[in-house]
Enzyme design. Structure first.
Site, mmCIF file in Angstrom:
data_model
loop_
_atom_site.group_PDB
_atom_site.id
_atom_site.type_symbol
_atom_site.label_atom_id
_atom_site.label_comp_id
_atom_site.label_asym_id
_atom_site.label_seq_id
_atom_site.Cartn_x
_atom_site.Cartn_y
_atom_site.Cartn_z
ATOM 1 C CG PHE A 25 2.513 18.701 -15.427
ATOM 2 C CD1 PHE A 25 2.410 20.142 -15.651
ATOM 3 C CD2 PHE A 25 3.706 18.474 -15.201
ATOM 4 C CE1 PHE A 25 3.107 21.108 -16.114
ATOM 5 C CE2 PHE A 25 4.830 19.226 -15.386
ATOM 6 C CZ PHE A 25 4.599 20.692 -16.074
ATOM 7 C CB THR A 43 -1.567 11.549 -10.677
ATOM 8 O OG1 THR A 43 -1.421 11.199 -12.026
ATOM 9 C CG2 THR A 43 -1.260 10.698 -9.655
ATOM 10 C CB ILE A 76 -2.451 1.984 -19.321
ATOM 11 C CG1 ILE A 76 -1.537 2.302 -18.093
ATOM 12 C CG2 ILE A 76 -2.600 3.484 -20.214
ATOM 13 C CD1 ILE A 76 -0.199 2.844 -18.382
ATOM 14 C CB SER A 122 6.405 10.528 -7.453
ATOM 15 O OG SER A 122 6.687 10.149 -6.020
ATOM 16 C CB SER A 142 12.311 9.293 -16.341
ATOM 17 O OG SER A 142 12.900 10.059 -15.289
ATOM 18 C CE1 TYR A 153 8.517 7.598 -12.955
ATOM 19 C CE2 TYR A 153 10.660 8.613 -12.874
ATOM 20 C CZ TYR A 153 9.279 8.404 -13.419
ATOM 21 O OH TYR A 153 9.011 9.380 -14.296
ATOM 22 C CE LYS A 196 8.387 7.014 -16.528
ATOM 23 N NZ LYS A 196 7.365 7.237 -17.521
HETATM 24 P P1 NAD Z 1 1.141 13.318 -14.166
HETATM 25 O O1 NAD Z 1 0.841 12.314 -13.123
HETATM 26 O O2 NAD Z 1 0.340 14.780 -14.268
HETATM 27 O O3 NAD Z 1 0.325 12.550 -15.543
HETATM 28 C C1 NAD Z 1 0.362 11.139 -15.731
HETATM 29 C C2 NAD Z 1 -0.953 10.843 -16.064
HETATM 30 O O4 NAD Z 1 -1.342 9.472 -16.273
HETATM 31 C C3 NAD Z 1 -2.310 11.293 -15.175
HETATM 32 O O5 NAD Z 1 -3.191 11.962 -15.833
HETATM 33 C C4 NAD Z 1 -2.904 9.966 -14.657
HETATM 34 O O6 NAD Z 1 -4.205 10.220 -14.259
HETATM 35 C C5 NAD Z 1 -2.466 9.089 -15.780
HETATM 36 N N1 NAD Z 1 -2.490 7.609 -15.228
HETATM 37 C C6 NAD Z 1 -1.499 7.176 -14.192
HETATM 38 N N2 NAD Z 1 -1.840 5.843 -14.048
HETATM 39 C C7 NAD Z 1 -2.554 5.466 -15.248
HETATM 40 C C8 NAD Z 1 -3.147 4.148 -15.523
HETATM 41 N N3 NAD Z 1 -3.001 3.250 -14.828
HETATM 42 N N4 NAD Z 1 -4.244 4.209 -16.605
HETATM 43 C C9 NAD Z 1 -4.342 5.318 -17.251
HETATM 44 N N5 NAD Z 1 -3.962 6.691 -17.018
HETATM 45 C C10 NAD Z 1 -3.090 6.724 -15.886
HETATM 46 O O7 NAD Z 1 2.449 13.336 -14.514
HETATM 47 P P2 NAD Z 1 3.377 14.226 -15.537
HETATM 48 O O8 NAD Z 1 4.265 14.965 -14.662
HETATM 49 O O9 NAD Z 1 2.523 14.863 -16.393
HETATM 50 O O10 NAD Z 1 4.122 12.987 -16.315
HETATM 51 C C11 NAD Z 1 3.832 12.457 -17.535
HETATM 52 C C12 NAD Z 1 4.839 11.502 -18.146
HETATM 53 O O11 NAD Z 1 6.240 12.053 -17.875
HETATM 54 C C13 NAD Z 1 5.087 10.195 -17.284
HETATM 55 O O12 NAD Z 1 5.373 9.005 -17.841
HETATM 56 C C14 NAD Z 1 6.237 10.567 -16.216
HETATM 57 O O13 NAD Z 1 6.837 9.445 -15.925
HETATM 58 C C15 NAD Z 1 7.037 11.212 -17.227
HETATM 59 N N6 NAD Z 1 7.976 12.114 -16.599
HETATM 60 C C16 NAD Z 1 7.632 13.436 -16.034
HETATM 61 C C17 NAD Z 1 8.711 14.209 -15.452
HETATM 62 C C18 NAD Z 1 8.250 15.359 -14.814
HETATM 63 O O14 NAD Z 1 9.295 16.176 -14.442
HETATM 64 N N7 NAD Z 1 6.777 15.838 -14.788
HETATM 65 C C19 NAD Z 1 9.947 13.750 -15.589
HETATM 66 C C20 NAD Z 1 10.354 12.640 -16.008
HETATM 67 C C21 NAD Z 1 9.335 11.985 -16.771
#
Ligand code: NAD
Length: 329
Positions: free
Chosen positions: A17, A41, A61, A85, A124, A148, A152
């Site tokens: 996202f 995801t 990763i 999540s 986060s 989670y 972080k």
């Molecule tokens: P998302 O799930 O849409 O994006 C995460 C991406 O990482 C996905 O494309 C997934 O396929 C990839 N991924 C997961 N495991 C992987 C692995 N083992 N190897 C390679 N790629 C992998 O989530 P997002 O909301 O876009 O979050 C992005 C970042 O921001 C994350 O680190 C998340 O923890 C952090 N974050 C998001 C929010 C939010 O509100 N969306 C809030 C706080 C922190």
């Protein structure tokens, strides 16, 4: 923004996202973008707008060799890949910790070995844990309330140690409930905004866990992207730190539900279920450090952000991009 023109940039989690919006912005700035993502995801459709300009490396990763291949020839890295999540981490702590901690250690190690100059990584608001102080301020963290959140916290510690031991420049961005187009509404781990929008669009009641008086600092995705751009271009004094990234407002989940119902013209109302373990009660950022060191200021308010998510007939439908090579460059 000269830094990005022609620069080789890696975005881990770039099919997700937030990552995919960041990729689009970087491509727009003239960067040569590589994405490392295992599509667990994330989705290829998210990269539709930049598909022909980027290099997608499908890899995990948790595999150090995949990280090494992805950072080869790269000078700047945005690390977004993680399993998000809180509820998912409560059910599967081992997997969340494996991806988010060991995976991040791999990305940082590969960056060190490849001589990457700067890494901007996703942290986060969950790191504030059981601290009840509001607004949340960097340096006033409580104890993590979920695996989670712990992952972080450990990411931030890894960045701190790698920065001091190896001289790589790190900046961590603590996102607070980011929302916007492309956020996945499906499944048990979906975030609240896409869940609400999906239900409202279907004319179904919006499901709130708990009384709905819990509050969050909702951040539109373009603001989170802008914070990344600012962090990558900020001066050296901004490095070695973490920043709250949010507008600095507090909206209850009940109020969010009403904003969504109004925007979608739905009268289906709200239903409640018991609260979910691991969730924090209130969240609101003090974003003054990001303003001072990065020049960050959120520009989109919640009502207009939600309005942008209402489907309209004049918006383009999402379709699948053509297939591309997924082998390492
Ligand atoms: P998302 O799930 O849409 O994006 C995460 C991406 O990482 C996905 O494309 C997934 O396929 C990839 N991924 C997961 N495991 C992987 C692995 N083992 N190897 C390679 N790629 C992998 O989530 P997002 O909301 O876009 O979050 C992005 C970042 O921001 C994350 O680190 C998340 O923890 C952090 N974050 C998001 C929010 C939010 O509100 N969306 C809030 C706080 C922190």
């Amino acid at each position: 923004m000269e830094l990005f023109r022609g620069a080789s940039i890696l975005v881990t989690g770039g099919a997700g996202f937030i990552g995919s919006h960041l990729v689009d912005r970087l491509v727009g700035l003239g960067a040569k973008v590589r994405v490392l993502d295992n599509l667990s995801t994330g989705k290829k459709e998210n990269l539709r707008d930049s598909w022909h300009q980027i290099d997608l490396v499908e890899g995990d990763i948790r595999e150090i060799e995949a990280c090494r291949a992805a950072v080869s020839g790269v000078t700047h890295v945005f690390h977004e890949a993680a399993l998000g999540s809180v509820p998912r981490s409560m059910e599967h702590p081992d997997v969340t910790l494996d991806v988010n901690v060991r995976g991040t250690a791999n990305v940082f190690t590969a960056c060190r070995d490849a001589g990457v100059k700067r890494v901007v990584y996703a942290s986060s608001s969950s790191v504030y844990g059981d601290s009840e102080k509001l607004p949340k301020k960097e340096g006033e963290e409580g104890r993590p309330l979920s695996p989670y959140a712990l992952s972080k916290v450990m990411n931030e510690q890894l960045a701190d140690v790698f920065g001091r031991c190896y001289g790589v420049e790190f900046i961590g961005l603590r996102y607070f409930n980011v929302y916007g187009p492309r956020q996945d509404p499906e499944g048990p781990y979906a975030a609240v905004v896409p869940r609400f929008c999906k239900a409202a669009a279907a004319g179904e009641p919006l499901l709130i866990y708990g009384d709905g008086d819990q509050s969050r600092d909702f951040t539109y995705v373009s603001d989170a992207v802008e914070a990344n751009i600012l962090a990558m271009t900020a001066g050296l004094t901004a490095t070695g730190r973490v920043y709250n990234i949010a507008p600095g407002n507090r909206t209850t989940v009940k109020d969010l539900a009403n904003v969504v119902l109004r925007a979608f013209g739905s009268s289906a109302g709200i239903r409640h279920e018991s609260p979910r373990p691991g969730d924090i009660r209130h969240s609101q950022a003090d974003s003054s450090a990001a303003r001072e060191f990065l020049g960050f200021r959120a520009s989109r308010d919640l009502a207009s952000g939600i309005e942008a998510l209402v489907p309209r007939s004049d918006r383009e439908p999402l379709d699948m991009p053509p297939p591309v090579s997924s082998s390492p460059p």
